[in-house]
Design a protein around this motif. Sequence first.
Motif, PDB file in Angstrom:
ATOM      1  N   PRO A 101      -7.392   1.334 -17.296  1.00  0.00           N
ATOM      2  CA  PRO A 101      -6.244   0.885 -18.103  1.00  0.00           C
ATOM      3  C   PRO A 101      -5.848   1.953 -19.117  1.00  0.00           C
ATOM      4  CG  PRO A 101      -7.823  -0.889 -17.859  1.00  0.00           C
ATOM      5  CD  PRO A 101      -8.479   0.338 -17.269  1.00  0.00           C
ATOM      6  N   GLY A 102      -4.533   2.141 -19.227  1.00  0.00           N
ATOM      7  CA  GLY A 102      -4.013   3.178 -20.105  1.00  0.00           C
ATOM      8  C   GLY A 102      -3.822   4.513 -19.430  1.00  0.00           C
ATOM      9  N   GLN A 108       3.941   2.842   4.656  1.00  0.00           N
ATOM     10  CA  GLN A 108       2.737   2.076   4.979  1.00  0.00           C
ATOM     11  C   GLN A 108       2.076   1.500   3.728  1.00  0.00           C
ATOM     12  OE1 GLN A 108       2.802   5.314   4.615  1.00  0.00           O
ATOM     13  NE2 GLN A 108       0.976   5.838   3.455  1.00  0.00           N
ATOM     14  N   GLY A 109       2.474   1.989   2.561  1.00  0.00           N
ATOM     15  CA  GLY A 109       1.921   1.500   1.305  1.00  0.00           C
ATOM     16  C   GLY A 109       0.761   2.346   0.816  1.00  0.00           C
ATOM     17  N   THR A 110       0.615   2.378  -0.493  1.00  0.00           N
ATOM     18  CA  THR A 110      -0.517   3.067  -1.117  1.00  0.00           C
ATOM     19  C   THR A 110      -1.100   2.157  -2.196  1.00  0.00           C
ATOM     20  OG1 THR A 110      -1.262   5.136  -2.160  1.00  0.00           O
ATOM     21  CG2 THR A 110       0.920   4.330  -2.803  1.00  0.00           C
ATOM     22  N   GLN A 111      -2.404   2.030  -2.209  1.00  0.00           N
ATOM     23  CA  GLN A 111      -3.071   1.102  -3.130  1.00  0.00           C
ATOM     24  C   GLN A 111      -3.219   1.723  -4.513  1.00  0.00           C
ATOM     25  OE1 GLN A 111      -4.412  -2.191  -2.596  1.00  0.00           O
ATOM     26  NE2 GLN A 111      -4.607  -2.100  -4.833  1.00  0.00           N
ATOM     27  N   VAL A 112      -2.820   0.966  -5.517  1.00  0.00           N
ATOM     28  CA  VAL A 112      -3.039   1.336  -6.916  1.00  0.00           C
ATOM     29  C   VAL A 112      -3.906   0.259  -7.546  1.00  0.00           C
ATOM     30  CG1 VAL A 112      -1.969   1.648  -9.174  1.00  0.00           C
ATOM     31  CG2 VAL A 112      -0.893   2.626  -7.140  1.00  0.00           C
ATOM     32  N   THR A 113      -5.037   0.664  -8.075  1.00  0.00           N
ATOM     33  CA  THR A 113      -5.953  -0.266  -8.716  1.00  0.00           C
ATOM     34  C   THR A 113      -6.202   0.189 -10.144  1.00  0.00           C
ATOM     35  OG1 THR A 113      -7.047  -0.750  -6.606  1.00  0.00           O
ATOM     36  CG2 THR A 113      -8.220  -1.356  -8.618  1.00  0.00           C
ATOM     37  N   VAL A 114      -5.914  -0.697 -11.091  1.00  0.00           N
ATOM     38  CA  VAL A 114      -6.114  -0.399 -12.506  1.00  0.00           C
ATOM     39  C   VAL A 114      -7.253  -1.281 -13.001  1.00  0.00           C
ATOM     40  CG1 VAL A 114      -5.062  -0.210 -14.774  1.00  0.00           C
ATOM     41  CG2 VAL A 114      -3.663   0.091 -12.715  1.00  0.00           C
ATOM     42  N   SER A 115      -8.375  -0.636 -13.282  1.00  0.00           N
ATOM     43  CA  SER A 115      -9.562  -1.389 -13.660  1.00  0.00           C
ATOM     44  C   SER A 115     -10.532  -0.496 -14.420  1.00  0.00           C
ATOM     45  CB  SER A 115     -10.246  -1.942 -12.406  1.00  0.00           C
ATOM     46  OG  SER A 115     -11.465  -2.591 -12.735  1.00  0.00           O
ATOM     47  N   GLN A 164       6.282   8.135 -11.519  1.00  0.00           N
ATOM     48  CA  GLN A 164       5.297   8.471 -12.542  1.00  0.00           C
ATOM     49  C   GLN A 164       4.955   7.196 -13.286  1.00  0.00           C
ATOM     50  OE1 GLN A 164       3.734  11.509 -13.376  1.00  0.00           O
ATOM     51  NE2 GLN A 164       2.508  10.145 -14.662  1.00  0.00           N
ATOM     52  N   MET A 165       3.702   6.828 -13.261  1.00  0.00           N
ATOM     53  CA  MET A 165       3.256   5.575 -13.872  1.00  0.00           C
ATOM     54  C   MET A 165       2.307   5.901 -15.023  1.00  0.00           C
ATOM     55  SD  MET A 165       2.636   3.295 -10.437  1.00  0.00           S
ATOM     56  CE  MET A 165       1.208   4.246  -9.933  1.00  0.00           C
ATOM     57  N   ASN A 166       2.715   5.557 -16.225  1.00  0.00           N
ATOM     58  CA  ASN A 166       1.909   5.788 -17.426  1.00  0.00           C
ATOM     59  C   ASN A 166       1.520   4.463 -18.059  1.00  0.00           C
ATOM     60  OD1 ASN A 166       2.345   8.589 -17.102  1.00  0.00           O
ATOM     61  ND2 ASN A 166       4.209   8.520 -18.350  1.00  0.00           N
ATOM     62  N   SER A 167       0.547   4.516 -18.941  1.00  0.00           N
ATOM     63  CA  SER A 167       0.084   3.317 -19.657  1.00  0.00           C
ATOM     64  C   SER A 167      -0.174   2.167 -18.690  1.00  0.00           C
ATOM     65  CB  SER A 167       1.128   2.898 -20.710  1.00  0.00           C
ATOM     66  OG  SER A 167       1.364   3.952 -21.613  1.00  0.00           O
ATOM     67  N   LEU A 168      -0.887   2.466 -17.638  1.00  0.00           N
ATOM     68  CA  LEU A 168      -1.111   1.468 -16.598  1.00  0.00           C
ATOM     69  C   LEU A 168      -1.942   0.302 -17.102  1.00  0.00           C
ATOM     70  CD1 LEU A 168      -1.572   3.905 -13.626  1.00  0.00           C
ATOM     71  CD2 LEU A 168       0.021   1.981 -13.659  1.00  0.00           C
ATOM     72  N   LYS A 169      -1.622  -0.879 -16.581  1.00  0.00           N
ATOM     73  CA  LYS A 169      -2.296  -2.113 -16.958  1.00  0.00           C
ATOM     74  C   LYS A 169      -2.943  -2.737 -15.714  1.00  0.00           C
ATOM     75  CE  LYS A 169       1.458  -3.048 -20.265  1.00  0.00           C
ATOM     76  NZ  LYS A 169       2.505  -4.021 -20.667  1.00  0.00           N
ATOM     77  N   PRO A 170      -3.925  -3.565 -15.910  1.00  0.00           N
ATOM     78  CA  PRO A 170      -4.539  -4.223 -14.752  1.00  0.00           C
ATOM     79  C   PRO A 170      -3.517  -4.983 -13.899  1.00  0.00           C
ATOM     80  CG  PRO A 170      -5.935  -4.484 -16.660  1.00  0.00           C
ATOM     81  CD  PRO A 170      -4.670  -3.843 -17.151  1.00  0.00           C
ATOM     82  N   GLU A 171      -2.493  -5.510 -14.527  1.00  0.00           N
ATOM     83  CA  GLU A 171      -1.481  -6.256 -13.763  1.00  0.00           C
ATOM     84  C   GLU A 171      -0.582  -5.350 -12.925  1.00  0.00           C
ATOM     85  OE1 GLU A 171      -2.162  -6.509 -17.028  1.00  0.00           O
ATOM     86  OE2 GLU A 171      -0.329  -6.787 -18.224  1.00  0.00           O
TER      87      GLU A 171
END
Length: 119
Positions: free
Chosen positions: A13-14, A111-118, A80-87
């Motif tokens: 996160p963040g 096909q999609g790409t997985q993003v996991t914020v944890s 560009q993804m900043n300040s990422l949150k679990p949601e």
Amino acid sequence: VQLVESGGGLVQPGGSLKLTCAASGFTFSYTMTWYRQAPGKERELVASCDSTGDATNYADSVKGRFTISRGNAKNTVYLQMNSLKPEDTAVYYCYLRRVGVSGKQYDYWGQGTQVTVSS
């Protein structure tokens, strides 16, 4: 004709990630859109960018944190993804719609790409 996403992964996160979508096999440049789908939820629009990169649109949930932009190569788009949150955890998909001369619409998905914020 294909769309290929890359750049997903596990981030705290963040943190930040940058996704890339490269669409090949198209003659012209098109509006390109990022969607995402979390487990048990419907697919939702994240951000879109017109063919010139001048017009962009964002979901309220990502405004101020995500930035969509065009690359130098035709039909390449970044997120560009900043300040990422679990949601923000989801599979992220790239999407392009092409309208033929007859008006018929052709939809293309990556096909999609997985993003996991944890943590």
